[in-house]
Motif scaffolding. Sequence first.
Motif, PDB file in Angstrom:
ATOM      1  N   ARG A 564     -30.557   5.348 -26.888  1.00  9.86           N
ATOM      2  CA  ARG A 564     -30.054   4.225 -27.685  1.00  9.86           C
ATOM      3  C   ARG A 564     -28.983   3.516 -26.854  1.00  9.86           C
ATOM      4  N   GLU A 565     -28.633   2.317 -27.289  1.00  7.88           N
ATOM      5  CA  GLU A 565     -27.580   1.569 -26.599  1.00  7.88           C
ATOM      6  C   GLU A 565     -26.551   1.087 -27.615  1.00  7.88           C
ATOM      7  N   THR A 566     -25.331   0.849 -27.114  1.00  8.86           N
ATOM      8  CA  THR A 566     -24.276   0.277 -27.950  1.00  8.86           C
ATOM      9  C   THR A 566     -23.331  -0.507 -27.052  1.00  8.86           C
ATOM     10  N   ILE A 567     -22.315  -1.099 -27.640  1.00 10.34           N
ATOM     11  CA  ILE A 567     -21.321  -1.819 -26.848  1.00 10.34           C
ATOM     12  C   ILE A 567     -19.946  -1.201 -27.111  1.00 10.34           C
ATOM     13  N   VAL A 568     -19.062  -1.350 -26.149  1.00  7.00           N
ATOM     14  CA  VAL A 568     -17.713  -0.772 -26.290  1.00  7.00           C
ATOM     15  C   VAL A 568     -16.642  -1.850 -26.288  1.00  7.00           C
ATOM     16  N   SER A 569     -17.054  -3.133 -26.170  1.00  6.41           N
ATOM     17  CA  SER A 569     -16.086  -4.236 -26.247  1.00  6.41           C
ATOM     18  C   SER A 569     -16.745  -5.399 -26.989  1.00  6.41           C
ATOM     19  N   ALA A 570     -15.919  -6.281 -27.524  1.00  2.00           N
ATOM     20  CA  ALA A 570     -16.439  -7.432 -28.266  1.00  2.00           C
ATOM     21  C   ALA A 570     -16.798  -8.559 -27.303  1.00  2.00           C
ATOM     22  N   ALA A 571     -17.754  -9.393 -27.722  1.00  5.93           N
ATOM     23  CA  ALA A 571     -18.138 -10.546 -26.899  1.00  5.93           C
ATOM     24  C   ALA A 571     -18.665 -11.647 -27.808  1.00  5.93           C
ATOM     25  N   ARG A 572     -18.316 -12.915 -27.453  1.00  2.00           N
ATOM     26  CA  ARG A 572     -18.775 -14.082 -28.226  1.00  2.00           C
ATOM     27  C   ARG A 572     -19.866 -14.819 -27.463  1.00  2.00           C
ATOM     28  N   ALA A 573     -20.697 -15.514 -28.215  1.00  2.00           N
ATOM     29  CA  ALA A 573     -21.744 -16.316 -27.575  1.00  2.00           C
ATOM     30  C   ALA A 573     -22.108 -17.477 -28.503  1.00  2.00           C
ATOM     31  N   THR A 574     -22.556 -18.561 -27.899  1.00  2.00           N
ATOM     32  CA  THR A 574     -23.029 -19.730 -28.646  1.00  2.00           C
ATOM     33  C   THR A 574     -24.404 -20.103 -28.126  1.00  2.00           C
ATOM     34  N   ASP A 575     -25.260 -20.533 -29.034  1.00  2.00           N
ATOM     35  CA  ASP A 575     -26.599 -20.913 -28.598  1.00  2.00           C
ATOM     36  C   ASP A 575     -27.117 -22.046 -29.488  1.00  2.00           C
ATOM     37  N   THR A 576     -27.911 -22.911 -28.886  1.00  2.00           N
ATOM     38  CA  THR A 576     -28.535 -24.019 -29.622  1.00  2.00           C
ATOM     39  C   THR A 576     -30.031 -24.004 -29.368  1.00  2.00           C
ATOM     40  N   LEU A 577     -30.783 -24.128 -30.425  1.00  2.00           N
ATOM     41  CA  LEU A 577     -32.239 -24.225 -30.306  1.00  2.00           C
ATOM     42  C   LEU A 577     -32.636 -25.599 -30.834  1.00  2.00           C
ATOM     43  N   ASP A 578     -33.236 -26.378 -29.965  1.00  2.00           N
ATOM     44  CA  ASP A 578     -33.654 -27.740 -30.335  1.00  2.00           C
ATOM     45  C   ASP A 578     -35.120 -27.893 -29.933  1.00  2.00           C
ATOM     46  N   LYS A 579     -35.988 -27.923 -30.938  1.00  2.00           N
ATOM     47  CA  LYS A 579     -37.416 -27.942 -30.648  1.00  2.00           C
ATOM     48  C   LYS A 579     -38.121 -28.857 -31.645  1.00  2.00           C
ATOM     49  N   ARG A 669     -31.606 -14.901 -30.142  1.00  2.00           N
ATOM     50  CA  ARG A 669     -31.286 -15.217 -28.742  1.00  2.00           C
ATOM     51  C   ARG A 669     -29.781 -15.193 -28.503  1.00  2.00           C
ATOM     52  N   CYS A 670     -29.017 -15.682 -29.477  1.00  2.00           N
ATOM     53  CA  CYS A 670     -27.557 -15.698 -29.338  1.00  2.00           C
ATOM     54  C   CYS A 670     -26.988 -14.274 -29.331  1.00  2.00           C
ATOM     55  N   VAL A 671     -27.528 -13.401 -30.192  1.00  2.00           N
ATOM     56  CA  VAL A 671     -27.075 -11.995 -30.212  1.00  2.00           C
ATOM     57  C   VAL A 671     -27.336 -11.342 -28.860  1.00  2.00           C
ATOM     58  N   GLN A 672     -28.515 -11.592 -28.287  1.00  2.00           N
ATOM     59  CA  GLN A 672     -28.831 -11.003 -26.982  1.00  2.00           C
ATOM     60  C   GLN A 672     -27.874 -11.492 -25.897  1.00  2.00           C
ATOM     61  N   LYS A 673     -27.474 -12.742 -25.988  1.00  2.00           N
ATOM     62  CA  LYS A 673     -26.469 -13.269 -25.043  1.00  2.00           C
ATOM     63  C   LYS A 673     -25.158 -12.512 -25.169  1.00  2.00           C
ATOM     64  N   ALA A 674     -24.712 -12.318 -26.431  1.00  2.00           N
ATOM     65  CA  ALA A 674     -23.439 -11.632 -26.668  1.00  2.00           C
ATOM     66  C   ALA A 674     -23.502 -10.183 -26.188  1.00  2.00           C
ATOM     67  N   LEU A 675     -24.621  -9.519 -26.427  1.00  2.00           N
ATOM     68  CA  LEU A 675     -24.759  -8.117 -26.004  1.00  2.00           C
ATOM     69  C   LEU A 675     -24.693  -8.004 -24.478  1.00  2.00           C
ATOM     70  N   LYS A 676     -25.280  -8.973 -23.784  1.00  2.00           N
ATOM     71  CA  LYS A 676     -25.249  -8.931 -22.318  1.00  2.00           C
ATOM     72  C   LYS A 676     -23.834  -9.126 -21.788  1.00  2.00           C
ATOM     73  N   LYS A 677     -23.029  -9.941 -22.492  1.00  2.00           N
ATOM     74  CA  LYS A 677     -21.643 -10.188 -22.059  1.00  2.00           C
ATOM     75  C   LYS A 677     -20.733  -8.975 -22.272  1.00  2.00           C
ATOM     76  N   ALA A 678     -20.982  -8.208 -23.318  1.00  2.00           N
ATOM     77  CA  ALA A 678     -20.105  -7.083 -23.675  1.00  2.00           C
ATOM     78  C   ALA A 678     -20.273  -5.917 -22.702  1.00  2.00           C
ATOM     79  N   ASP A 679     -19.286  -5.015 -22.706  1.00  2.00           N
ATOM     80  CA  ASP A 679     -19.398  -3.768 -21.935  1.00  2.00           C
ATOM     81  C   ASP A 679     -20.348  -2.839 -22.693  1.00  2.00           C
ATOM     82  N   LYS A 680     -21.338  -2.346 -21.957  1.00  2.00           N
ATOM     83  CA  LYS A 680     -22.433  -1.619 -22.620  1.00  2.00           C
ATOM     84  C   LYS A 680     -22.370  -0.126 -22.346  1.00  2.00           C
ATOM     85  N   GLN A 681     -22.961   0.623 -23.262  1.00  2.00           N
ATOM     86  CA  GLN A 681     -22.933   2.085 -23.181  1.00  2.00           C
ATOM     87  C   GLN A 681     -24.286   2.643 -23.624  1.00  2.00           C
TER      88      GLN A 681
END
Length: 776
Positions: A564-579, A669-681
């Motif tokens: 399993r995976e988790t994060i050990v720090s907080a991270a913010r992200a913004t995303d726009t979907l225009d289709k 997509r925005c959640v995945q961005k935030a998870l990539k920015k955070a410190d992961k475990q």
Amino acid sequence: MSNLRILSLSQKRISNLRINNACCCEIPAGPRGSGPPGPLRTCYSSQAGLVGNDVKSLHAIINPPVAKIRNIGIMAHIDAGKTTTTERILYYSGYTRSLGDVDDGDTVTDFMAQERERGITIQSAAVTFDWKGHRVNLIDTPGHVDFTLEVERCLRVLDGAVAVFDASAGVEAQSLTVWRQADKHRVPRICFLNKMDKTGASFKYAVGSIREKLNARPLLLQLPIGEAKTFRGVVDVVRKEKLLWNPSSADGRDFERKPLLETSDPELLRETTAARNALIEQVADLDDEFAGLVLGEFSEDFDLLPAEKLQTAIHRVTLAQTAVPVLCGSALRNKGIQPLVDAVTMYLPSPEERNYEFLRWYEGDLCALAFKVLHDKHRGPLVLVRVYSGTLKPQSAVHNISGNCTERISRLLLPFADQHIEIPALTAGNIALTVGLKQTATGDTIVSSKSSALAAARRAEREREGQHRPAGGAERPLLAGVEIPEPVFFCTIEPPSVARQPDLDHALQCLQREDPSLKVRLDPESGQTVLCGMGELHIEIIHDRIRREYGLETFLGPLQVAYRETIVSAARATDTLDKTVGDRRHLVTVELEAQPVGTSSAAPVARFSESVSKDLLRASQEAIENGLHSACLQGPLLGSPVQDVAITVHSLTVHPGTSTTMISACVSRCVQKALKKADKQILEPLMKLEVTVTGDYLSPVLADLAQRRGSIQEIQTRQDNRVVIGFVPLAEVMGYSTVLRTLTSGSASFALELSSYQAMNPQDQSALLSRKSGGL
């Protein structure tokens, strides 16, 4: 019926049981005990369908009085003797002509090829038989940790259970697990100390382990006469009688019941009298009605207390689950089984004695629970159901509340020993097989109609309002299903050719319906089918069943651990979907923050900032939560599920006309961005390990566990053995059985159980990521 669990017997079983339209049941006379008759000699060989010389009516066979029904399970640690005990019960009840043996591979309830080859129970098996006017629906359950779901779903529908213990080992690892499962479902139980003839057997030690490890109050209803090689019978403490099995009776059917006398057994009589007095005092402490009787009429002399009064009080105490009756014997040596079945009918409850609160909502209408699904090549899906109220009939339509669908039952089958008897109806308290339910799965609630379900829901709601419960706490007319544990192992599986992929998909679909703990998914990158299971043995059995039952020679990839995976720090992200799709524009902008949470949570925790419009949230909350969940299915490090995460949505802008699917996609997509920015475990499954080993091999076992990143909690002494209890990462115990056999010359045994997920240290995590990225 090659895939049918209930039951396919070998040719030596009785196969003459038939029920015809004339409402009669013909059964051949079975073999009797060979010992000479005597006034106190007991010979248990009552045949199926017979009471004295009378043939039972069809009604008595199909719908016995509810008070005479016992729905029980046999549960224990692996190799404690559950299946052998079940085999002896069937023999003495008159439904098999000869004694089956696990080592010979000819038992009634273990008929799968995989079970007979390994000598273990893999699937639970149900048998129905009669004993002294009682109908007993008995389920033999597995003891191996990989198949613990089988125990869970059977205990859900049982009214009582027999916990079997190895008298030389007492309470073992899986004994503790199944006991906790029985506690969870509030199932009254009795204990049977098996293998009293085994070297190292100790009645006192086994009883002590029940008291200490299970926190239970044992009521000693029997005492052994001898232990290990000297074991030859038991003492009935309640009646102060000794039961001695005739040495010349090879099958154990013939035994003598003699009263204990001062002249012939002075020492045994004194010991039994002391045990009976202690038993009376124990029961009086737990049952007020019995205490009043003892303190009043029989306070001067406990010997004058009738056995029937004591038995009735023990039944109440067992039903209240304040204590557990304890009996002993040796199933393999055919000693102590008949008194055990007597105790089942005497002390375990009938269906009407169990208090099921939901029954009042149905007011006599049909209410049943599907607790197991089987697949038969000829009949299709067979569903085992327990009826709680009302009557189930063939050719009738029933409503599945859980699946919100209506289906038709074509036939009802009673698993009556070695026969599948087609029956015209199934009343409350009974267990049977249904044919024709195509959509029903394990844990589904079945009622007579959708209107019946709605009426039950209304009654539950009125009851809630009458009791002034808080809003939102409305009861649903659903029976509690079973909790499906998360798999800890996975591997890829491939068919022999692309043309056979549909056949593999069909086989896996059938096996998943039978076994909800088996998960199947498609790898989005490689397109391969992935099997997820509870352990090495579980996946091995599934692979073998696909080959034998579906004729597919599949290929398994290397076994891998489900991280399993988790994060050990907080991270913010913004995303726009225009289709723009057609002439419709979909525009979503979202800002959110991913944060670690302190408590263990498999699903992401959704939070919303006050700045998010309440109207917008009402319209799109479900879409947002769907996006959160889908994003957490695959983490950024290994593609493993993400847990222990909270997602806070700070702002959300949605263009009019935007579909909910687009909102979910943007949030994901925005959640995945935030998870990539955070410190992961990375989190790895941590297993609780219990190794039983002789003192001579203790040091090499401990040294090996240290190399496997093991943490030793304690080392207990069990008779002449040592029991090492500790925690080891699952990745380190793959193939451990082979290594342990080599280290200890085959003398040690071990048991594993998933404890929790723990964070990997940085070095181990880096090494794991290097191996994965390197393709090793």
